[in-house]
Design a protein around this motif. Sequence first.
Motif, PDB file in Angstrom:
ATOM      1  N   VAL A 162       0.765  -1.141  -0.044  1.00 46.87           N
ATOM      2  CA  VAL A 162      -0.059  -0.014   0.049  1.00 46.87           C
ATOM      3  C   VAL A 162       0.807   1.385   0.086  1.00 46.87           C
ATOM      4  N   TYR A 176       2.093   1.937  -3.406  1.00 41.92           N
ATOM      5  CA  TYR A 176       1.007   2.440  -4.183  1.00 41.92           C
ATOM      6  C   TYR A 176       0.804   4.039  -4.047  1.00 41.92           C
ATOM      7  N   LEU A 202      -4.528   0.303  -6.589  1.00 40.95           N
ATOM      8  CA  LEU A 202      -4.681   0.539  -5.021  1.00 40.95           C
ATOM      9  C   LEU A 202      -6.373   0.212  -5.147  1.00 40.95           C
ATOM     10  N   ILE A 261      -5.646  -0.803   5.552  1.00 38.24           N
ATOM     11  CA  ILE A 261      -5.616  -0.100   3.976  1.00 38.24           C
ATOM     12  C   ILE A 261      -6.332   1.488   4.211  1.00 38.24           C
TER      13      ILE A 261
END
Length: 570
Positions: free
Chosen positions: A299, A302, A313, A363
């Motif tokens: 993450v 990204y 993502l 996330i």
Amino acid sequence: MNTIDPITKISFSIYENKGVYALLLGSGISRSAGIPTGWEITLDLIKRVAQADGVTDVTNWETWYKETKLEDPSYSKIIEELASTPSERRSILNTYIEPTVEEIAEGTKIPTEAHYAIAELVSKGFIKVIITTNFDQLLESALKEKGITPTVVASGDALKGAEPLAHSHCYILKLHGDYKDNRILNTEDELATYPDEYQSLLARIFDEYGLIVCGWSGEWDEALRSELLKVANRRYSTFWTTINTPTDRTTALIDHRKAQVIAIESADTFFTKIKEQVQILETTQRENPASLEILKATVKQYLAKPDVYRIELEDLMQTEMEQLIQTTNTEEFIRENKNFPTGELLLASIERYNAISERLVLIAGMIGRWGNEPLPKTILEAFYHSVEDAFINGRVEHRRLQYYPLGLIYTAYGIGLVKAKNWKVLGQLLQHKVISYNNYPRCFSEVILEKIVHSKLFKELPNYTDRGFPYEDYLYTLFSSQFDTSIYGLKSEFEELFGWFELYQAMSNHLSYFGRCTYSNTQKYQMALKRPEIIDTFIKAGLITDRSDPKFKTFVESYEQKVSNDRYGL
């Protein structure tokens, strides 16, 4: 990057590789039971022999022995000199191991917390193979209390007639024998090498199994050292626990096995913590922290290049959300969480939701903290509508907790935005309305208030029954202890961020509810709400029009009243 607690790593390895890890236990495992280690027996024998010869005025028997005999004390040599036959040597050991009636009454020389924790792991099939240099039967006693009759091999003869390793629920290899058996191994000659059958069995175990070493120094036992050095295991990890700094000889074994060294306080605390963590994993099926670290790194990559990885993502979030929805709507999951009890069973249900939501919560927090683009509202809406659909179709009787993952994701994202000072996107999140099944538009915070907070569900949790804000207190504890401090900062900082998120929510939902910020850091919040730069954050979030907006004055007055009421228990 946060390092994973080594005991947590072992617990995950044991849980995810059931029956694959063997234990190698030495005398340190029984130390807290009052059974002395081999070294302590050595020094006591030196003392007893010297006192029999009239030597009494000695404070350090190791030093005295070295100065008198001109050599280091050796358990094998001393016991061989004292007793020339195995039966005589067994009788000497019996006094150190067999408990008297008084010792049993005092709770000594009986199984310890470590023995019982190991027995619990064995009963669940997580541990099947145990190698030990100990003569005592404490582990066998703990296992029998669990209803387990282990296959015990304490001699070459016993090995020939023993149940095969692969077929045994629990296989204990007592390398040096049992204190009730005359065939115990004590002397240097006896311990110089193992029978061929032992060597073949050890080679197989050391090659095919992972290894957890506890209570064995690796300094002595030449035959065991030799067998460890013969096999260069690469299939599963080796974990080597130690209380003191390993010696050079021990370090050679550690390096050969590429073992991870783990400093522990005691065998009792070590195995008890492993047992507890494995039990939690059984209940919650929580994500492997190593996998979470990989997810976090992905993450971050990204987010660092949003123009390059925007699609990746969004695909990742969509995949994780679909997985969450799919899991919470399986018949098995619905059946397990259908009729929510109170107390510990309710806590277990909540922890299952924590586990299956963990990846998406991570996330969401990272996007709030570091993202340039807002978290797609469709992500939150998708989960909301999946719960609503489940209710309409009659698949969930008690659906209050079904909304809980929405609260987790929403909170993680919101606090991340507060941490990033991304007021515009925070305002969009707080004021975004979702259409319910009866076509009534509501903000996410309103949904959470109605479905979770006002249901008083969390007030039924152990230790939360007397809390004024049980849901918020539980979330605060969960986030500050379980989730990554690199996202939200130190615990002291996170507490303040949590409170500010509650305040922005209160402003957006027309002052209907505040939360734990009415009793935590209240003076700091009250002072800050008078500062122009703080008022400007509410303007940037689109919650008020300007500094003179009467809604803000009403908000501050309402908050101060809530603080006063909480302070005086009103």
